[in-house]
Design a protein around this motif. Structure first.
Motif, mmCIF file in Angstrom:
data_model
loop_
_atom_site.group_PDB
_atom_site.id
_atom_site.type_symbol
_atom_site.label_atom_id
_atom_site.label_comp_id
_atom_site.label_asym_id
_atom_site.label_seq_id
_atom_site.Cartn_x
_atom_site.Cartn_y
_atom_site.Cartn_z
ATOM 1 N N THR A 194 -5.467 49.322 -32.228
ATOM 2 C CA THR A 194 -6.854 49.367 -31.814
ATOM 3 C C THR A 194 -7.166 48.493 -30.629
ATOM 4 O O THR A 194 -8.254 48.530 -30.084
ATOM 5 C CB THR A 194 -7.771 48.974 -32.985
ATOM 6 N N GLY A 195 -6.229 47.682 -30.195
ATOM 7 C CA GLY A 195 -6.342 46.983 -28.919
ATOM 8 C C GLY A 195 -7.538 46.071 -28.805
ATOM 9 O O GLY A 195 -7.425 44.889 -28.990
ATOM 10 N N GLY A 196 -8.710 46.606 -28.479
ATOM 11 C CA GLY A 196 -9.885 45.795 -28.216
ATOM 12 C C GLY A 196 -10.731 45.630 -29.454
ATOM 13 O O GLY A 196 -10.410 46.088 -30.536
ATOM 14 N N ARG A 219 -9.381 50.542 -40.748
ATOM 15 C CA ARG A 219 -9.778 49.845 -39.520
ATOM 16 C C ARG A 219 -9.542 50.733 -38.293
ATOM 17 O O ARG A 219 -10.370 50.800 -37.386
ATOM 18 C CB ARG A 219 -8.988 48.542 -39.396
ATOM 19 N N THR A 220 -8.415 51.432 -38.271
ATOM 20 C CA THR A 220 -8.121 52.319 -37.150
ATOM 21 C C THR A 220 -9.075 53.502 -37.120
ATOM 22 O O THR A 220 -9.560 53.895 -36.052
ATOM 23 C CB THR A 220 -6.662 52.810 -37.234
ATOM 24 N N VAL A 221 -9.365 54.072 -38.285
ATOM 25 C CA VAL A 221 -10.308 55.204 -38.353
ATOM 26 C C VAL A 221 -11.683 54.760 -37.865
ATOM 27 O O VAL A 221 -12.364 55.484 -37.119
ATOM 28 C CB VAL A 221 -10.387 55.761 -39.787
ATOM 29 N N THR A 222 -12.095 53.561 -38.247
ATOM 30 C CA THR A 222 -13.380 53.027 -37.782
ATOM 31 C C THR A 222 -13.404 52.895 -36.265
ATOM 32 O O THR A 222 -14.409 53.189 -35.609
ATOM 33 C CB THR A 222 -13.656 51.655 -38.428
ATOM 34 N N ALA A 223 -12.285 52.453 -35.685
ATOM 35 C CA ALA A 223 -12.209 52.300 -34.233
ATOM 36 C C ALA A 223 -12.355 53.648 -33.529
ATOM 37 O O ALA A 223 -13.108 53.778 -32.557
ATOM 38 C CB ALA A 223 -10.888 51.644 -33.842
ATOM 39 N N TYR A 224 -11.655 54.663 -34.026
ATOM 40 C CA TYR A 224 -11.784 56.009 -33.457
ATOM 41 C C TYR A 224 -13.217 56.505 -33.567
ATOM 42 O O TYR A 224 -13.792 57.030 -32.616
ATOM 43 C CB TYR A 224 -10.854 56.987 -34.180
ATOM 44 N N ARG A 225 -13.779 56.363 -34.763
ATOM 45 C CA ARG A 225 -15.132 56.870 -34.987
ATOM 46 C C ARG A 225 -16.136 56.189 -34.052
ATOM 47 O O ARG A 225 -16.977 56.835 -33.442
ATOM 48 C CB ARG A 225 -15.546 56.660 -36.445
ATOM 49 N N LEU A 244 -11.643 49.324 -22.832
ATOM 50 C CA LEU A 244 -11.674 50.578 -22.072
ATOM 51 C C LEU A 244 -10.422 51.402 -22.327
ATOM 52 O O LEU A 244 -10.485 52.635 -22.431
ATOM 53 C CB LEU A 244 -11.822 50.278 -20.576
ATOM 54 N N GLN A 245 -9.293 50.724 -22.432
ATOM 55 C CA GLN A 245 -8.056 51.458 -22.711
ATOM 56 C C GLN A 245 -8.111 52.099 -24.094
ATOM 57 O O GLN A 245 -7.628 53.210 -24.287
ATOM 58 C CB GLN A 245 -6.850 50.535 -22.617
ATOM 59 N N ARG A 246 -8.722 51.394 -25.052
ATOM 60 C CA ARG A 246 -8.842 51.973 -26.379
ATOM 61 C C ARG A 246 -9.765 53.178 -26.367
ATOM 62 O O ARG A 246 -9.506 54.195 -27.025
ATOM 63 C CB ARG A 246 -9.361 50.927 -27.364
ATOM 64 N N HIS A 247 -10.867 53.116 -25.580
ATOM 65 C CA HIS A 247 -11.750 54.286 -25.427
ATOM 66 C C HIS A 247 -10.952 55.475 -24.904
ATOM 67 O O HIS A 247 -11.077 56.599 -25.395
ATOM 68 C CB HIS A 247 -12.892 53.974 -24.458
#
Length: 320
Positions: free
Chosen positions: A3-5, A42-48, A91-94
């Motif tokens: 998730t990076g950022g 946590r990763t799913v939350t980041a994507y969402r 931004l990279q995670r976006h």
């Protein structure tokens, strides 16, 4: 995906109402992440969070269907982030969230053309992770073990064992919290760990780690309840320990040591990997222990070791 950022969106989305043509694919994608790819909450939350931000931006510009989001809309969304001074890692995670989502949408036949395929990733400056020196790690662990010997409650023994396992094995905090009693293989001095993507691996643990685990197991029954199950590490109420409790505990122990960097559990993982390489371990072995899919991820620790050598050289050599 890493998730990076930070996970926080650039704007609050709680009052946001998106067209069903955008929310339905988002929900289906999140199900795909959880059920098919076995991504962590946590990763799913980041994507969402990222995709809600994108769809909100698109809806503000009159887009109501997934197929109407083109590369220009994606670039406009990312430009908004740059204008809001978001960190390059965020931004990279976006960018990564958009790439993964639209690749999936294209494969599912929801869109005919993948608009994210032409996006360029934001450049993220490489930052060396902060870490502990060997002497600092030894002092941290020795102090935790000494503190456990004078603690009337099981907490000291548990915390010492957690610190020893985090540094001794290099596992992630989520992997540590997921350990069961059956994860311990004393015959081989190894732990059986369930890592990212539900991939199982075996990691070694040294004698200090096993002694600390034995110290905790001798006190575990004092906190054990019906909800404990087979969990190795417990919270004070008897349930499996929460990662937030572990993070808070690690921070507290590091802050109690004068001059130590304020690291979390991942800092102990960084320290272990760095010290392995400095001690002569090869990169492939460290990669396997850490559970990295890519060798490039592990290579950051070679830079940490080299940077430390360079600092020592500059300080000590008369012709540096």
């Amino acid at each position: 995906m890493s998730t990076g950022g930070p996970l926080e969106p650039r704007a609050t989305v709680e009052a946001m109402t998106l067209p069903a043509a955008l929310t339905v694919p988002l929900e289906d994608f999140c199900v795909h992440l959880r059920a098919d790819l076995r991504r962590s909450p946590r990763t799913v939350t980041a994507y969402r969070t990222d995709l809600e931000s994108l769809f909100d931006h698109a809806a503000d510009n009159g887009v109501t269907r997934l197929a109407e989001i083109d590369v220009s809309a994606l670039r406009s969304w990312l430009a908004d982030g740059r204008g809001a001074a978001e960190a390059p890692a965020t931004l990279q995670r976006h960018w990564a969230s958009a790439r993964v989502f639209f690749r999936w949408a294209c494969a599912e036949g929801l869109i005919g053309v993948d608009p994210a395929a032409r996006l360029k990733a934001a450049k993220v400056p490489r930052r060396l992770p902060r870490t502990l020196g060997v002497d600092q790690a030894r002092r941290l662990l020795d102090d935790a073990v000494a503190s456990a010997s004078t603690d009337d409650s099981p907490q000291g023994a548990r915390d010492a064992a957690i610190l020893e396992v985090l540094y001794g094995s290099g596992i992630r905090v989520g992997e540590l919290c997921g350990l069961d009693l059956s994860s311990l293989d004393r015959a081989r001095d190894t732990l059986r760990v369930l890592g990212k993507g539900s991939k199982e691996r075996t990691v070694p643990l040294g004698d200090p780690g096993w002694r600390a685990i034995d110290g905790w197991l001798s006190r575990r029954s004092e906190w054990q309840t019906a909800s404990s199950g087979q969990a190795l590490f417990l919270g004070a109420r008897g349930a499996r320990i929460d990662p937030r409790v572990v993070r808070r505990m690690v921070h507290q122990h590091l802050r109690s040591e004068p001059g130590f960097p304020d690291l979390g559990p991942h800092g102990l993982r960084h320290a272990m990997a760095t010290h392995l390489l400095e001690g002569g371990a090869d990169l492939r072995t460290v990669q396997e222990i850490l559970g990295h899919e890519s060798l490039a991820t592990t290579q950051i620790y070679t830079h940490v070791s080299t940077e430390r050598l360079r600092r020592a050289f500059n300080q000590a050599h008369p012709r540096a």
